[in-house]
Design an enzyme around this catalytic site. Structure first.
Site, PDB file in Angstrom:
ATOM      1  N   LYS A   1      39.939 -31.489  12.826  1.00 15.58           N
ATOM      2  CA  LYS A   1      40.734 -32.374  11.963  1.00 15.58           C
ATOM      3  C   LYS A   1      39.821 -33.244  11.093  1.00 15.58           C
ATOM      4  O   LYS A   1      40.043 -33.413   9.892  1.00 15.58           O
ATOM      5  CB  LYS A   1      41.638 -33.255  12.837  1.00 15.58           C
TER       6      LYS A   1
ATOM      7  N   CYS B   1      44.614 -40.494   5.824  1.00 10.80           N
ATOM      8  CA  CYS B   1      43.747 -39.461   6.403  1.00 10.80           C
ATOM      9  C   CYS B   1      42.397 -39.347   5.708  1.00 10.80           C
ATOM     10  O   CYS B   1      41.370 -39.690   6.284  1.00 10.80           O
ATOM     11  CB  CYS B   1      44.468 -38.115   6.360  1.00 10.80           C
TER      12      CYS B   1
END
Ligand SMILES: NC(=O)c1ccc[n+]([C@@H]2O[C@H](COP(=O)([O-])OP(=O)(O)OC[C@H]3O[C@@H](n4cnc5c(N)ncnc54)[C@H](O)[C@@H]3O)[C@@H](O)[C@H]2O)c1
Length: 401
Positions: A205, A259
């Site tokens: 991720k 993010c």
């Protein structure tokens, strides 16, 4: 695990709520947990508190069918998912307090054989930390608790489709945990489910977002070089991308969101010596936002010198990217608030938010009519094909034309 395991979703935000609703739509009983009573009450009325296409209908459906219930306190379940915020604090260090608080909350409800899956973007080692926290308080679960990490990579605005169709990397703290987590995701994901270990899944991720950040930094750096060289960066990129193996992304006001603007720091803070490009990309993307502010201020100075009047500046777009309402880490918001803080007369435009969400917003047409300087900070669809008003200074940082 039961054919239709019961599920607790910790955190009912941009990730948790769509995920909980999708799981419930597969006929599984889901209890959604959030610390905000207002969020819980909204969902229990079958309504939503965030903007995401088609989510309202789905939530309405599963709540009225009794498959999704929201509450502030977790109940006992077969599977627990954790999708709470993981911001940074201090000098860009990961703040795990939400993950650890959510974990502590579920500990008393855990039964033998429970599966706990962390979905929050997290630094390497967080899943193990979570497991240790649980075992410390519930040592009898040591051999009978399954813990895994499964990162989320959905695109806001297309979340319901991507939740179901994207491939996922799933890493357990042991092979059995990985197997159980994969079996669970098969209830609602049709994309491929790739088994790995927890540490690798955590890093997957982080590097996905660091990779995007690096590519955007390259585009942003080009935009500043081209400005100095008096070259149209949009034409340049279009032509360079005609090369069969070149794909330069689009520059913008900087990089924002929960993010990409955050996750690379989780690598930098843990591996400072060996993450030099990753750090530099973060710095370039942050610098681009300062550069945008300077460009607007210079245009304002020129306007004042020419007219002896202070300009009205329209900041077109506040969200962190086109066609969403999310302001988190938004460079456009930062530009707008910096100009306001410095005393400039600013009209704020964000077509994806209403005045109820944020004070001081004006309509697009009002801003276009009344501003002297129009700065396009986000490429919202509402800003495309706008008539260019005569006599106004237009600064397009996002390549609308
Ligand atoms: N939004 C995205 O597009 C996206 C994409 C991929 C990954 N992620 C990651 O997913 C995680 C969640 O992000 P999000 O965008 O859904 O955040 P969000 O802020 O929209 O939602 C998080 C929710 O968790 C709640 N919460 C906080 N502490 C809690 C606790 N102890 N117990 C229960 N609820 C609690 C908050 O009230 C909030 O409603 C983050 O780690 C983020 O980095 C987000």
């Amino acid at each position: 695990m039961a054919d239709k395991p019961t599920v607790v979703m910790m955190g009912l935000g941009y990730i948790g709520l769509p995920t909980a609703a999708l799981i419930a739509s597969r006929g599984l009983q889901v209890t959604g947990v959030d610390i905000h009573q207002k969020v819980v009450d909204t969902i229990n009325r079958g309504e939503i508190h965030i903007v995401e296409p088609d989510l309202d209908g789905l939530v309405h459906h599963v709540v009225h069918k009794g498959l999704l219930t929201a509450t502030t306190e977790p109940v006992s379940a077969d599977v627990y998912l954790i999708a709470v915020p993981t911001p940074f604090k201090g000098d860009h260090e990961p703040d795990l307090s939400f993950v650890l608080a959510a974990t502590k909350k579920i500990i008393p409800t855990l039964k033998k054989g429970a599966l706990v899956i962390l979905e929050s973007t997290s630094p390497v080692g967080t899943t193990r930390k979570m497991q240790n926290l649980i075992i410390k308080e519930r040592p009898e679960l040591k051999e009978e608790l399954y813990v895994a990490y499964c990162p989320e990579r959905v695109l806001p605005g297309n979340v319901l489709h991507e939740l179901k169709h994207n491939d996922r990397a799933i890493g357990g703290i042991c092979p059995e945990s990985t197997k159980k987590a994969i079996a669970f995701y098969k209830h609602f994901v049709v994309g491929d489910l790739h088994p790995t270990n927890a540490k690798t899944a955590e890093m997957v991720k982080l590097v996905e977002n660091a990779s995007r950040d690096n590519q955007i930094a390259f585009a942003n750096e080009l935009s500043m070089i081209c400005d100095q060289a008096d070259i149209d960066v949009w034409e340049l990129i279009e032509l360079a991308n005609k090369h069969p193996r070149v794909n330069i992304l689009r520059p913008g006001t900087g990089v924002g969101g929960h993010c990409i603007a955050v996750d690379p720091w989780f690598i930098v803070s843990e591996f400072p010596e060996h993450s030099q490009i990753i750090r530099k990309a973060r710095e370039i993307n942050n610098y681009k936002t300062q550069w945008v502010i300077e460009k607007i201020k210079n245009a304002a100075l020129r306007f004042e010198a020419d007219t002896n009047k202070k300009p009205v500046i329209a900041c077109m777009g506040l969200a962190f990217k086109p066609d969403i309402d999310d302001l988190r880490e938004s460079p456009a918001l930062f530009v707008t608030e910096s100009l306001i803080a410095e005393g400039f007369n600013v009209l704020q435009v964000e077509p994806n938010l209403s005045n109820g969400n944020r004070e001081g917003l004006v309509e697009t047409a009002h801003a276009i009519d009344n501003a002297d300087i129009i700065a396009f900070l986000v490429g919202h669809k509402e800003f495309k094909n706008l008539e260019a008003p005569k006599g106004k200074t237009i600064i397009d940082f996002v390549g609308l034309r």
